[in-house]
Design a protein around this motif. Structure first.
Motif, PDB file in Angstrom:
ATOM      1  N   UNK A   1      55.069  37.104  44.085  1.00  0.00           N
ATOM      2  CA  UNK A   1      54.048  37.670  43.196  1.00  0.00           C
ATOM      3  C   UNK A   1      52.675  37.198  43.665  1.00  0.00           C
ATOM      4  N   UNK A   2      51.811  38.142  44.034  1.00  0.00           N
ATOM      5  CA  UNK A   2      50.496  37.784  44.562  1.00  0.00           C
ATOM      6  C   UNK A   2      49.520  38.917  44.307  1.00  0.00           C
ATOM      7  N   UNK A   3      48.312  38.574  43.911  1.00  0.00           N
ATOM      8  CA  UNK A   3      47.223  39.527  43.709  1.00  0.00           C
ATOM      9  C   UNK A   3      46.307  39.439  44.926  1.00  0.00           C
ATOM     10  N   UNK A   4      46.279  40.478  45.737  1.00  0.00           N
ATOM     11  CA  UNK A   4      45.517  40.441  46.985  1.00  0.00           C
ATOM     12  C   UNK A   4      44.020  40.622  46.781  1.00  0.00           C
ATOM     13  N   UNK A   5      43.590  40.787  45.536  1.00  0.00           N
ATOM     14  CA  UNK A   5      42.156  40.799  45.252  1.00  0.00           C
ATOM     15  C   UNK A   5      41.636  39.386  45.006  1.00  0.00           C
ATOM     16  N   UNK A   6      42.552  38.411  45.034  1.00  0.00           N
ATOM     17  CA  UNK A   6      42.181  37.019  44.798  1.00  0.00           C
ATOM     18  C   UNK A   6      42.541  36.166  46.008  1.00  0.00           C
ATOM     19  N   UNK A   7      41.748  35.141  46.254  1.00  0.00           N
ATOM     20  CA  UNK A   7      41.950  34.274  47.409  1.00  0.00           C
ATOM     21  C   UNK A   7      43.343  33.651  47.405  1.00  0.00           C
ATOM     22  N   UNK A   8      43.790  33.187  46.254  1.00  0.00           N
ATOM     23  CA  UNK A   8      45.097  32.528  46.187  1.00  0.00           C
ATOM     24  C   UNK A   8      46.221  33.485  46.570  1.00  0.00           C
ATOM     25  N   UNK A   9      46.078  34.756  46.178  1.00  0.00           N
ATOM     26  CA  UNK A   9      47.104  35.740  46.501  1.00  0.00           C
ATOM     27  C   UNK A   9      47.187  36.016  47.988  1.00  0.00           C
ATOM     28  N   UNK A  10      46.041  36.219  48.617  1.00  0.00           N
ATOM     29  CA  UNK A  10      46.028  36.470  50.064  1.00  0.00           C
ATOM     30  C   UNK A  10      46.562  35.256  50.812  1.00  0.00           C
ATOM     31  N   UNK A  11      46.154  34.066  50.402  1.00  0.00           N
ATOM     32  CA  UNK A  11      46.597  32.846  51.076  1.00  0.00           C
ATOM     33  C   UNK A  11      48.106  32.660  50.958  1.00  0.00           C
ATOM     34  N   UNK A  12      48.668  33.019  49.809  1.00  0.00           N
ATOM     35  CA  UNK A  12      50.116  32.867  49.617  1.00  0.00           C
ATOM     36  C   UNK A  12      50.892  33.775  50.569  1.00  0.00           C
ATOM     37  N   UNK A  13      50.416  35.003  50.755  1.00  0.00           N
ATOM     38  CA  UNK A  13      51.108  35.919  51.666  1.00  0.00           C
ATOM     39  C   UNK A  13      50.891  35.494  53.106  1.00  0.00           C
ATOM     40  N   UNK A  14      49.689  35.024  53.432  1.00  0.00           N
ATOM     41  CA  UNK A  14      49.447  34.480  54.777  1.00  0.00           C
ATOM     42  C   UNK A  14      50.441  33.361  55.092  1.00  0.00           C
ATOM     43  N   UNK A  15      50.640  32.471  54.123  1.00  0.00           N
ATOM     44  CA  UNK A  15      51.542  31.347  54.335  1.00  0.00           C
ATOM     45  C   UNK A  15      52.970  31.825  54.598  1.00  0.00           C
ATOM     46  N   UNK A  16      53.393  32.848  53.845  1.00  0.00           N
ATOM     47  CA  UNK A  16      54.760  33.364  54.060  1.00  0.00           C
ATOM     48  C   UNK A  16      54.886  34.001  55.443  1.00  0.00           C
ATOM     49  N   UNK A  17      53.871  34.714  55.882  1.00  0.00           N
ATOM     50  CA  UNK A  17      53.906  35.350  57.205  1.00  0.00           C
ATOM     51  C   UNK A  17      53.875  34.323  58.328  1.00  0.00           C
ATOM     52  N   UNK A  18      53.353  33.139  58.040  1.00  0.00           N
ATOM     53  CA  UNK A  18      53.241  32.087  59.055  1.00  0.00           C
ATOM     54  C   UNK A  18      54.464  31.184  59.105  1.00  0.00           C
ATOM     55  N   UNK A  19      55.441  31.424  58.235  1.00  0.00           N
ATOM     56  CA  UNK A  19      56.649  30.603  58.163  1.00  0.00           C
ATOM     57  C   UNK A  19      57.525  30.845  59.401  1.00  0.00           C
ATOM     58  N   UNK A  20      57.618  29.860  60.262  1.00  0.00           N
ATOM     59  CA  UNK A  20      58.384  30.021  61.498  1.00  0.00           C
ATOM     60  C   UNK A  20      59.888  29.943  61.266  1.00  0.00           C
ATOM     61  N   UNK A  21      60.318  29.354  60.156  1.00  0.00           N
ATOM     62  CA  UNK A  21      61.755  29.235  59.873  1.00  0.00           C
ATOM     63  C   UNK A  21      62.350  30.556  59.401  1.00  0.00           C
ATOM     64  N   UNK A  22      61.534  31.375  58.748  1.00  0.00           N
ATOM     65  CA  UNK A  22      62.000  32.665  58.231  1.00  0.00           C
ATOM     66  C   UNK A  22      61.018  33.753  58.674  1.00  0.00           C
ATOM     67  N   UNK A  23      61.052  34.123  59.940  1.00  0.00           N
ATOM     68  CA  UNK A  23      60.033  35.021  60.494  1.00  0.00           C
ATOM     69  C   UNK A  23      60.101  36.436  59.924  1.00  0.00           C
TER      70      UNK A  23
END
Length: 257
Positions: free
Chosen positions: A57-79
């Protein structure tokens, strides 16, 4: 099994991508603002297609939302092997009738989030030598039609430029440019649709099937319907000064009311 991350996954084009990718055997990361709708969607896709569906759950109009999705995309264990940047919205009203804060929010979602999430995904994909990104734009990108069209034009240009820069890396990037699609988009924006001719409407599932075919063929821009391909071909022949006036009149006739 590969994993695809879809933003704006709970309705419209995003939901159609989720259905198609789950049916093809991809595990999913489903991203949207409504956590309950995400959980219901994830459970349905898991039960129907026997895939794993992760909820974010993330709101991409907010910094926290974009950062959360960035973090998931950067997860090397679950690409993530496929990113679909689909989240977006429209504002009802002409320029200066729409609050500036709403216009800036649109640019945050349509441009900044797309840039940051594409960068996060492709940085990992390049190390693995494979992956794909679909950035959902619009045929509005090709006509002068306010902030929405301008933001989608940016998506198209950015995607084509990034595709050139990453050529040979094993990463495919494509801008998807649909026309009118029967989704929640217009209702959420408070836009009427009764004045839009029936022939202009596209089916979301057929659109996604065509888009996946274009991605497999290596296209960097996909206009997934012969009707809109023809219209956009004609647009290229019209002088910009004339096109601007036509776009404004057509928007008043066939667009939001």
């Amino acid at each position: 099994m590969t994993t695809a991350l879809i933003t704006g996954s709970t309705a419209g084009i995003g939901a159609a991508f989720a259905r198609r990718l789950a049916a093809d055997g991809h595990n999913l990361v489903l991203v949207a603002r409504d956590a309950e709708r995400l959980r219901l969607q994830a459970a349905e896709l898991h039960d129907r297609h026997n895939i794993e569906a992760e909820v974010l759950a993330a709101d991409l109009s907010e910094e926290a939302g974009v950062a959360a999705v960035e973090a998931r995309l950067s997860d090397t264990r679950h690409p993530v092997e496929l990113l679909v940047n689909n989240a977006g919205f429209g504002n009802k009203g002409a320029f200066l009738d729409v609050p500036l804060a709403d216009e800036l929010t649109m640019l945050k979602v349509h441009c900044e989030a797309v840039l940051r999430l594409t960068a996060a995904a492709t940085a990992r994909m390049r190390k693995r030598g494979r992956g794909a990104v679909v950035n959902v734009a619009s045929v509005a990108a090709f006509v002068p039609r306010g902030t929405y069209g301008a933001s989608k034009a940016w998506v198209v240009q950015f995607t084509q430029g990034a595709a050139r820069d990453l050529a040979g890396s094993g990463i495919r990037l494509m801008a998807l440019c649909p026309g009118f699609v029967r989704t929640e988009f217009h209702e959420r924006a408070g836009m009427g649709t009764d004045n839009i001719p029936s022939w202009m409407w596209l089916d979301a599932d057929k659109l996604v099937a065509a888009a996946m075919g274009d991605l497999a063929r290596g296209r960097t821009v996909s206009i997934p319907d012969p009707r809109y391909k023809t219209l956009m071909g004609l647009v290229k022949l019209v002088p910009r000064s004339v096109l601007s006036g036509l776009s404004s009149r057509t928007g008043r006739r066939y667009g939001p009311n």
